[in-house]
Design an enzyme around this catalytic site. Structure first.
Site, PDB file in Angstrom:
ATOM      1  N   CYS A 136      15.688  41.096  39.234  1.00 52.18           N
ATOM      2  CA  CYS A 136      15.209  41.954  38.032  1.00 52.18           C
ATOM      3  C   CYS A 136      16.128  41.521  36.873  1.00 52.18           C
ATOM      4  O   CYS A 136      17.299  42.265  37.161  1.00 52.18           O
ATOM      5  CB  CYS A 136      14.938  43.321  38.505  1.00 52.18           C
ATOM      6  SG  CYS A 136      14.575  44.343  36.832  1.00 52.18           S
ATOM      7  N   CYS A 139      17.039  44.733  35.081  1.00 49.14           N
ATOM      8  CA  CYS A 139      18.046  45.650  35.751  1.00 49.14           C
ATOM      9  C   CYS A 139      19.467  45.353  35.765  1.00 49.14           C
ATOM     10  O   CYS A 139      20.285  46.099  35.537  1.00 49.14           O
ATOM     11  CB  CYS A 139      17.474  46.022  37.075  1.00 49.14           C
ATOM     12  SG  CYS A 139      15.791  45.942  37.506  1.00 49.14           S
ATOM     13  N   ASP A 140      19.539  44.094  36.319  1.00 49.63           N
ATOM     14  CA  ASP A 140      20.945  43.519  36.486  1.00 49.63           C
ATOM     15  C   ASP A 140      21.984  42.539  35.482  1.00 49.63           C
ATOM     16  O   ASP A 140      22.944  42.440  35.917  1.00 49.63           O
ATOM     17  CB  ASP A 140      20.863  43.132  38.153  1.00 49.63           C
ATOM     18  CG  ASP A 140      20.466  44.029  38.977  1.00 49.63           C
ATOM     19  OD1 ASP A 140      20.671  45.365  38.722  1.00 49.63           O
ATOM     20  OD2 ASP A 140      19.984  43.578  39.836  1.00 49.63           O
TER      21      ASP A 140
END
Ligand code: NDP
Length: 312
Positions: A136, A139-140
């Site tokens: 992701c 997300c990261d």
């Protein structure tokens, strides 16, 4: 083997399931949550979450899911650490069997079984999960500012993730197993025009290396051909974007799914084609796939179930 009757059965326990549990329990519906074999869902596989509002300092994924869980329990949701094996939605109350053969008769069902990112199946992906391996970018990606990363895949998701990462990272490799991208023309064009993205066509990743965190990937170009070449690239992050699989196998034949297996809902409601069965979170969302979006649909599913119970 036991049999019990509930007003609301929630199947699945990520942000969608727990949020549905919070709303349904506060509405006095005493929901029962089957949290499955990965309690907390995909977020329990990530490290820090910085984009969920309300946590200005960030929070670890497993910790956030534990807080969601406690909040659902606080208002009376009952949580069972088991999986559901079989459902029969042909009549109400719906009949659901768990892995031990216990039967739950439910007036309404909220499905929030999530989706699972696909991985290549390399043992190194497990070894470095959360230590440079991610599925992701949203997300990261932030952790890789001014670093070098690789994205695997040639579809729209891979291109989107590569473009997103290219705004943060110094350099992005896009590792594509064929000699063309499957993504839409417009996405391909954007990727090609982005200076810090390098596309590695005909390439497969066969391993990752690094002391504690990912420091590089071993790549095979032209695998199985006479021009086969093996080389290493230095990277700090390795992002998988080879698709997601919604966890909806047990619902096949019971409710309408799209071609990819995502549950079809009558948006903006969470109603499925079966009256009294609702779906929330990633199992019904091929597009956004974010914890906050899943929590939002979990709330809507609980309100939809509550309204349904009042009307029937
Ligand atoms: P796709 O199925 O479209 O693409 C998956 C990609 O991963 C393909 O390039 C495929 O390669 C590759 N792949 C699969 N398995 C492996 C493997 N084992 N090793 C290496 N590569 C592999 O999935 P997406 O998630 O990209 O997209 C899903 C759907 O969502 C699509 O319909 C897409 O159009 C849509 N979408 C739309 C967006 C938008 O419009 N903005 C954004 C994101 C998704 P190969 O081509 O060789 O099979």
């Amino acid at each position: 083997m036991a049999e019990e009757k509930v007003k609301v059965l929630i199947i699945g326990s990520g942000p969608a399931g727990y949020t549905a549990g919070i709303y349904a329990s506060r509405a006095n519906l005493s929901p029962l949550i089957y949290e499955g074999n990965q309690p907390g869902g995909q977020l329990t596989q990530t490290t820090e979450i910085e984009n969920f509002p309300g946590y200005p300092e960030g929070i670890q994924g497993p910790e956030m899911m534990e807080e969601f869980r406690r909040q659902a329990e606080r208002f009376g949701a009952r949580i069972v650490s088991k999986t559901v094996a079989e459902v029969d939605f042909s009549e109400r109350p719906f009949k659901v069997k768990d892995e031990d053969g216990n039967v739950i008769l439910a007036d309404t069902v909220i499905i929030s079984t999530g989706a699972s990112a696909r991985y290549l199946g390399l043992s190194d992906e497990e070894k470095y999960r959360g230590m440079g391996v991610s599925a992701c970018a949203t997300c990261d990606g932030f952790f890789y500012r001014k670093k070098t990363v690789a994205v695997v895949g040639g579809g729209d998701t891979a291109c989107e993730e590569a473009l997103y990462l290219s705004t943060l990272a110094k350099k992005v490799y896009l590792i594509v197993r064929k000699n063309y991208l499957r993504a839409s023309e417009v996405m391909q064009k954007r990727v090609r025009e982005r200076e810090n993205i390098e596309i590695l066509f005909n390439c497969n990743t066969v391993g990752l290396f690094g002391d504690e965190v990912v420091e590089g990937a071993k790549i095979v170009e032209g695998k199985g051909t006479e021009n086969e070449q093996v080389f290493d690239i230095d990277i700090d992050g390795f992002f998988l974007a080879i698709g997601h699989t919604p966890n909806t196998g047990i619902f096949r034949g019971q409710i309408d799914l799209d071609e990819e297996g995502y549950i079809k809902v009558k948006a903006p409601s969470t109603a499925t084609n079966v009256e009294g069965v609702f779906a929330a979170g990633d199992c019904a969302d091929p597009t956004y796939r974010q914890a906050i979006a899943a929590a939002g649909t979990g709330c809507r599913a609980a309100l939809d179930a509550e309204r349904f119970l009042m009307e029937h």
